[in-house]
Design a protein around this motif. Structure first.
Motif, short mmCIF file in Angstrom:
data_model
loop_
_atom_site.label_atom_id
_atom_site.label_comp_id
_atom_site.label_asym_id
_atom_site.label_seq_id
_atom_site.Cartn_x
_atom_site.Cartn_y
_atom_site.Cartn_z
N SER A 184 44.58 53.10 41.44
CA SER A 184 45.22 52.23 42.42
C SER A 184 46.44 51.59 41.77
O SER A 184 46.38 51.18 40.61
CB SER A 184 44.26 51.14 42.89
OG SER A 184 43.22 51.72 43.64
N SER B 238 49.17 48.87 40.73
CA SER B 238 49.07 47.44 40.42
C SER B 238 49.94 46.62 41.37
O SER B 238 49.76 45.42 41.49
CB SER B 238 49.51 47.19 38.97
OG SER B 238 50.85 47.60 38.79
N THR C 146 51.87 46.17 45.38
CA THR C 146 51.52 46.37 46.78
C THR C 146 52.70 46.92 47.57
O THR C 146 53.87 46.68 47.21
CB THR C 146 51.07 45.05 47.44
OG1 THR C 146 52.12 44.10 47.32
CG2 THR C 146 49.81 44.52 46.78
N HIS D 51 47.34 48.29 47.97
CA HIS D 51 47.60 48.91 46.68
C HIS D 51 47.45 50.42 46.88
O HIS D 51 46.31 50.91 46.95
CB HIS D 51 46.61 48.42 45.62
CG HIS D 51 46.75 46.97 45.31
ND1 HIS D 51 47.61 46.50 44.35
CD2 HIS D 51 46.16 45.88 45.86
CE1 HIS D 51 47.54 45.19 44.30
NE2 HIS D 51 46.67 44.78 45.21
#
Length: 157
Positions: A136, A138, A140, A146
C-alpha cells in the motif's frame, strides 16, 4: 521515432502532455504534480523524450534507486513515464523503456505502478517485466485512499 536526451526546451510540451495524461488516465495521481519541477527532479540520473515527426510525445526518467518489496538493493527506478494520447499504440512506451534499459546496463531496473493503471501494467507484462511485490502506498490519492502499488523488475534484472 527518435529517443533523445530531454532538453529544457521540451518543458512546455511535456507539461501539456502530462496534463492531458492526468485528465485521461489519472497519472500522475496528484494534479499538483502536473508541472515542470516534478519532471525535472534533480535526483534523476537521466531523462529522455520520444519525438515523432518533430513533436515530443513521451517522457521517461531514471531514479537512482527503487526501494520496494521484492526489489533488490541498488535497483534503479523507472520514473515519470508517460506518452501522449495521440501516440498510444505506436511503441513509444516500449522504446522509452528500451532506452532506460540500455542506460541501466548491468544494473537492476524496476518500477512501481498503481493498482488502477491497467494499461501501464499490461504494457510491462507484455514486455516481460516481472511482478515482484506489492504494498500500500504511504501517500493518499485525491479520494483519500492509499493505492495498492505493484513492483516490477525488467526482464534482465
Amino acid at each position: 521515432m527518435e529517443i533523445r536526451d530531454r532538453r529544457d526546451g521540451d518543458a512546455d510540451a511535456l507539461v501539456r502532455i502530462l496534463a492531458d495524461v492526468h485528465a485521461r488516465d489519472g497519472y500522475p495521481v496528484r494534479r499538483s504534480n502536473v508541472r515542470r519541477e516534478w519532471l525535472w527532479d534533480p535526483a534523476f540520473l537521466g531523462a529522455w523524450v520520444a519525438v515523432v515527426d518533430g513533436d515530443v510525445v513521451g517522457h521517461i526518467a531514471v531514479d537512482p534507486r527503487l526501494d520496494a518489496p521484492g526489489v533488490p538493493p541498488g535497483t534503479l527506478g523507472v520514473s515519470r513515464l508517460f506518452v501522449a494520447w495521440s501516440a498510444h499504440g505506436r511503441g513509444v512506451g516500449a522504446a522509452l523503456l528500451d532506452r532506460v534499459r540500455a542506460f541501466a546496463g548491468s544494473r537492476a531496473l524496476g518500477l512501481e505502478v498503481t493498482d488502477d493503471s491497467v494499461a501501464a501494467r499490461a504494457l510491462y507484462e507484455r514486455l516481460g517485466w516481472r511482478l515482484v511485490g506489492t504494498a500500500s502506498a504511504s501517500w493518499t490519492d485525491a479520494a483519500g485512499r492509499h493505492p495498492e502499488l505493484t513492483y516490477f523488475l525488467a526482464p534482465d534484472a
